[in-house]
Scaffold this motif. Sequence first.
Motif, PDB file in Angstrom:
ATOM      1  N   GLY A   9       0.794  -1.223   0.000  1.00 35.80           N
ATOM      2  CA  GLY A   9       0.000   0.000   0.000  1.00 35.80           C
ATOM      3  C   GLY A   9       0.827   1.273   0.000  1.00 35.80           C
ATOM      4  N   VAL A  10       2.111   1.155  -0.345  1.00 36.49           N
ATOM      5  CA  VAL A  10       3.016   2.306  -0.346  1.00 36.49           C
ATOM      6  C   VAL A  10       2.856   3.152  -1.604  1.00 36.49           C
ATOM      7  N   THR A  11       2.514   2.509  -2.726  1.00 32.60           N
ATOM      8  CA  THR A  11       2.381   3.216  -4.002  1.00 32.60           C
ATOM      9  C   THR A  11       1.263   2.585  -4.815  1.00 32.60           C
ATOM     10  N   THR A  12       1.085   3.101  -6.032  1.00 34.08           N
ATOM     11  CA  THR A  12       0.012   2.616  -6.910  1.00 34.08           C
ATOM     12  C   THR A  12       0.585   1.946  -8.146  1.00 34.08           C
ATOM     13  N   VAL A  13      -0.256   1.181  -8.822  1.00 37.11           N
ATOM     14  CA  VAL A  13       0.139   0.537 -10.076  1.00 37.11           C
ATOM     15  C   VAL A  13       0.565   1.601 -11.089  1.00 37.11           C
ATOM     16  N   ASP A  14      -0.198   2.672 -11.211  1.00 41.59           N
ATOM     17  CA  ASP A  14       0.129   3.725 -12.181  1.00 41.59           C
ATOM     18  C   ASP A  14       1.509   4.313 -11.937  1.00 41.59           C
ATOM     19  N   GLU A  15       1.857   4.560 -10.680  1.00 34.98           N
ATOM     20  CA  GLU A  15       3.165   5.128 -10.360  1.00 34.98           C
ATOM     21  C   GLU A  15       4.292   4.164 -10.712  1.00 34.98           C
ATOM     22  N   VAL A  16       4.096   2.888 -10.440  1.00 34.12           N
ATOM     23  CA  VAL A  16       5.125   1.896 -10.763  1.00 34.12           C
ATOM     24  C   VAL A  16       5.294   1.793 -12.276  1.00 34.12           C
ATOM     25  N   LEU A  17       4.199   1.769 -13.017  1.00 32.27           N
ATOM     26  CA  LEU A  17       4.296   1.669 -14.468  1.00 32.27           C
ATOM     27  C   LEU A  17       4.986   2.888 -15.078  1.00 32.27           C
ATOM     28  N   LYS A  18       4.825   4.059 -14.477  1.00 31.66           N
ATOM     29  CA  LYS A  18       5.520   5.256 -14.963  1.00 31.66           C
ATOM     30  C   LYS A  18       7.020   5.181 -14.686  1.00 31.66           C
ATOM     31  N   ALA A  19       7.386   4.600 -13.562  1.00 32.43           N
ATOM     32  CA  ALA A  19       8.779   4.620 -13.134  1.00 32.43           C
ATOM     33  C   ALA A  19       9.592   3.425 -13.618  1.00 32.43           C
ATOM     34  N   ALA A  20       8.964   2.290 -13.848  1.00 33.83           N
ATOM     35  CA  ALA A  20       9.682   1.062 -14.173  1.00 33.83           C
ATOM     36  C   ALA A  20       9.367   0.623 -15.590  1.00 33.83           C
ATOM     37  N   PRO A  21      10.343   0.720 -16.484  1.00 34.39           N
ATOM     38  CA  PRO A  21      10.102   0.293 -17.872  1.00 34.39           C
ATOM     39  C   PRO A  21       9.889  -1.214 -17.966  1.00 34.39           C
TER      40      PRO A  21
END
Length: 68
Positions: A52-64
């Motif tokens: 619950g630290v971050t969201t799927v959208d944030e991870v997809l933006k940051a991790a190619p």
Amino acid sequence: MGRTGLIELLVMTDALRALIARGRRPHGAPLPAARDGLRSLRVSGAEKIAKGVTTVDEVLKAAPPFVS
């Protein structure tokens, strides 16, 4: 300040060192790296999503995407 890191760690092993010596880059060898404990940015992100630290959208933006 509202930020958290996604961390990718690749430990240099004899097998990876041999691949690099033959002219291959480490990201061109995902299977040996994964066997030796590579944790990709996406895996790190998935763990943080589960906590619950971050969201799927944030991870997809940051991790190619992981490509071989």
